[in-house]
Structures are given as structure tokens and as C-alpha cells.
Design an enzyme around this catalytic site. Structure first.
Site, PDB file in Angstrom:
ATOM      1  N   HIS A 104      81.637 -58.185 -10.021  1.00  0.00           N
ATOM      2  CA  HIS A 104      82.702 -58.172  -9.004  1.00  0.00           C
ATOM      3  C   HIS A 104      83.540 -59.423  -9.148  1.00  0.00           C
ATOM      4  CE1 HIS A 104      79.614 -60.543  -6.976  1.00  0.00           C
ATOM      5  NE2 HIS A 104      80.450 -60.854  -6.003  1.00  0.00           N
ATOM      6  N   HIS A 115      84.412 -62.067  -7.268  1.00  0.00           N
ATOM      7  CA  HIS A 115      84.265 -63.369  -6.595  1.00  0.00           C
ATOM      8  C   HIS A 115      84.186 -64.511  -7.600  1.00  0.00           C
ATOM      9  CE1 HIS A 115      82.728 -61.573  -2.544  1.00  0.00           C
ATOM     10  NE2 HIS A 115      84.043 -61.650  -2.610  1.00  0.00           N
ATOM     11  N   ASP A 128      82.511 -67.203  -7.952  1.00  0.00           N
ATOM     12  CA  ASP A 128      81.235 -67.664  -8.509  1.00  0.00           C
ATOM     13  C   ASP A 128      80.628 -66.644  -9.482  1.00  0.00           C
ATOM     14  OD1 ASP A 128      80.887 -66.103  -6.095  1.00  0.00           O
ATOM     15  OD2 ASP A 128      78.752 -66.598  -6.185  1.00  0.00           O
ATOM     16  N   HIS A 129      81.411 -65.613  -9.848  1.00  0.00           N
ATOM     17  CA  HIS A 129      80.952 -64.636 -10.849  1.00  0.00           C
ATOM     18  C   HIS A 129      81.906 -64.528 -12.035  1.00  0.00           C
ATOM     19  CE1 HIS A 129      77.747 -63.086  -8.164  1.00  0.00           C
ATOM     20  NE2 HIS A 129      78.518 -63.717  -7.298  1.00  0.00           N
ATOM     21  N   HIS A 161      79.488 -55.088  -0.628  1.00  0.00           N
ATOM     22  CA  HIS A 161      79.763 -56.535  -0.662  1.00  0.00           C
ATOM     23  C   HIS A 161      81.250 -56.726  -0.952  1.00  0.00           C
ATOM     24  CE1 HIS A 161      79.232 -60.794  -1.477  1.00  0.00           C
ATOM     25  NE2 HIS A 161      79.671 -60.655  -2.705  1.00  0.00           N
ATOM     26  N   ASP A 170      75.880 -59.364  -6.390  1.00  0.00           N
ATOM     27  CA  ASP A 170      75.610 -59.761  -5.007  1.00  0.00           C
ATOM     28  C   ASP A 170      75.365 -58.555  -4.113  1.00  0.00           C
ATOM     29  OD1 ASP A 170      76.017 -62.357  -5.768  1.00  0.00           O
ATOM     30  OD2 ASP A 170      77.929 -62.613  -4.726  1.00  0.00           O
ATOM     31  N   HIS A 224      71.947 -64.774  -7.350  1.00  0.00           N
ATOM     32  CA  HIS A 224      71.740 -66.005  -6.572  1.00  0.00           C
ATOM     33  C   HIS A 224      70.256 -66.258  -6.318  1.00  0.00           C
ATOM     34  CE1 HIS A 224      75.921 -66.961  -5.378  1.00  0.00           C
ATOM     35  NE2 HIS A 224      76.099 -65.649  -5.419  1.00  0.00           N
TER      36      HIS A 224
HETATM   37 FE    FE Z   1      78.065 -64.606  -5.452  1.00  0.00          FE
HETATM   38 ZN    ZN Z   2      80.035 -62.196  -4.267  1.00  0.00          ZN
END
Ligand code: FE
Ligand code: ZN
Length: 257
Positions: free
Chosen positions: A54, A56, A58-59, A113, A137, A175
Site C-alpha cells: 500500500h 503509506h 513507511d512502505h 487499512h 498493515d 511492523h
Molecule cells: Fe505501516
Molecule cells: Zn500503513
């Protein structure tokens, strides 16, 4: 196919996939590029694919730099994420297949999410071996992702797809949230003996600074309340008999935990 866990940012995991010959590699959700480049150099492998679950940050944070270093790399992501994933060249939908080395991933569309979230599921290479699920996530060890762009009904439907995978499937979530998740889980499912045992194991691992990933679908089905919306004890804990309402109330409690 080998999976190497690369810790990144404060609590993310990046997964480096290498084929048996170790000459080509793929990376799942590169939060940042540097630790991936370091690992690639150490094993002398060429990056051929970025698998994003996805959009985001942090990905996908490492996408641009990895593309600079490996201009031929193919960047995969969900069709609905068009425009949100840097360098995306392949727009995946439920049921699509993606080859890597001698393995092929099946794409699961799992919104909730985010509205575009996908998972990469590699079925077992041979009988008796585990499959591998990269679920970003959506499903965490002992938990699930927050509902940023989806409804409880969508998330229950998405998690139902993951719950149907074989119990032995390894769950590579993005995570290290396991300990905090299990602390919450014990407040809603305090009589669950498997959960208590798991909490003790995870606590011991974290005290030794060890990762708690991968989990398995079997372990999650026994202990993760966000896969247990139809269990009487969890429905009683949130005073509901409706699976989606049960899930929604659990998710709301976790948001405030
Ligand atoms: Fe994340
Ligand atoms: Zn995420």
C-alpha cells in the site's frame, strides 16, 4: 525462496526475497533504501522487483532511491493505488499472479487499512512446506491495521480471506507491534490460554531484542481477537452478537488503548 528480515525506521520490517541461487532479489515494502542496498551488496544480488502492499510512506519511502540504483526494477502495487506509489509499473488486482524466481505470488485484494491495500501470498513450494503471506498493515501479529480508508465490513471481509489460508502459512507483517497488541488482546480475551502462553513467549523474545515475526495463520486464529469476531467470548466482551459490530467495537477499543 529465502526471506530476510530488515528492520527499518522505528518499528518497520522490510522483507528481502532471494531466489535459491541468490542472484536476484525482490523487496517487500521498502520503508527506506539504505539498509536494502547494504544487504543487496552483501549478497551480490540484483534487485528485480519491488512489491508494495500500500501507499503509506513507511512502505514506499525507499522506492525512488532503489529505482535510481536499479532502473530496470519492476514496481508492483494495487491497481487502486495508481498515482500513489512512486515508480509503479504493474497495477494488481485480486487473483493476479506475480512470478519471482521459481515461486509465484497470488494477489489478494484486502482493503480496510487503505482502500487499495493488497497482499502477496506465495503458496507452498512443495507439500509439507509453509506458504508465505506478505500482508503489510492489514494483519499484524496479535492485531490488525487501523481503518484509515475502509469500513469494518471491508476489513472483516479482507481478514476473512487471510483467515482462510492454511494454518502453516507464515505471516510476514510490516511492523513489530506484537507485544503491545497482545497486551491489548489480554484485556478482551483474558481466559484464552493460548494467548497467555503466547504473551509470555513474545515478552521473552522482546526482552532479548528478538523479532516476533513471522507469525503463522494458525497462531493468529487461536490468539488474535481481530480474526475472532465470531467467537462467543469476544462477542460477550463487547456486548454484541454481530460479527462486524464485534470487530468494529474491538477495533475502536484498540484505537483508544
Ligand atoms: Fe505501516
Ligand atoms: Zn500503513
Amino acid at each position: 525462496m529465502q526471506v530476510t528480515l530488515i528492520p527499518a525506521l522505528s518499528d518497520n520490517y522490510i522483507f528481502l526475497l532471494t531466489d535459491s541461487g541468490q542472484k536476484i532479489a525482490a523487496v517487500v515494502d521498502p520503508a527506506e533504501a539504505k539498509p536494502v542496498l547494504r544487504q543487496l551488496q552483501a549478497i551480490g544480488a540484483k534487485l528485480v522487483a519491488i512489491f508494495n502492499t500500500h501507499h503509506h510512506h513507511d512502505h514506499i519511502g525507499g522506492n525512488r532511491q532503489l529505482i535510481q540504483e536499479f532502473p530496470d526494477v519492476w514496481v508492483y502495487g494495487g491497481a487502486e493505488d495508481e498515482g500513489r506509489i512512486p515508480g509503479q509499473r504493474v497495477f494488481l488486482q485480486e487473483g493476479d499472479r506475480v512470478a519471482f524466481g521459481d515461486r509465484t505470488a497470488e494477489i489478494l485484494f484486502i482493503p480496510g487499512h487503505t482502500r487499495a491495500h493488497i497482499a502477496y501470498y506465495f503458496p507452498p513450494a512443495s507439500e509439507g512446506e509453509p506458504g508465505d503471506l506478505f500482508c503489510g498493515d492489514t494483519l499484524f501479529a496479535g492485531g490488525c491495521g487501523r481503518l484509515f480508508e475502509g469500513t469494518p465490513a471491508q476489513m472483516v471481509n479482507s481478514l476473512s480471506k487471510l483467515r482462510r489460508l492454511p494454518d502453516s502459512t507464515r505471516v510476514w507483517c510490516a511492523h513489530e507491534y506484537t507485544l503491545k497488541n497482545l497486551q491489548f488482546d489480554l484485556t478482551v480475551d483474558p481466559q484464552n490460554q493460548n494467548l497467555k502462553t503466547r504473551f509470555a513467549q513474545v515478552k521473552a523474545s522482546r526482552d532479548r531484542h528478538q523479532s516476533t515475526i513471522p507469525s503463522t495463520i494458525g497462531i493468529e486464529k487461536q490468539t488474535n481477537p481481530f480474526l475472532r469476531w465470531d467467537m462467543p467470548e469476544l462477542q460477550a466482551a463487547v456486548n454484541s452478537q454481530d460479527p462486524i459490530q464485534t470487530f468494529a467495537r474491538l477495533r475502536g477499543m484498540k484505537d483508544r488503548f
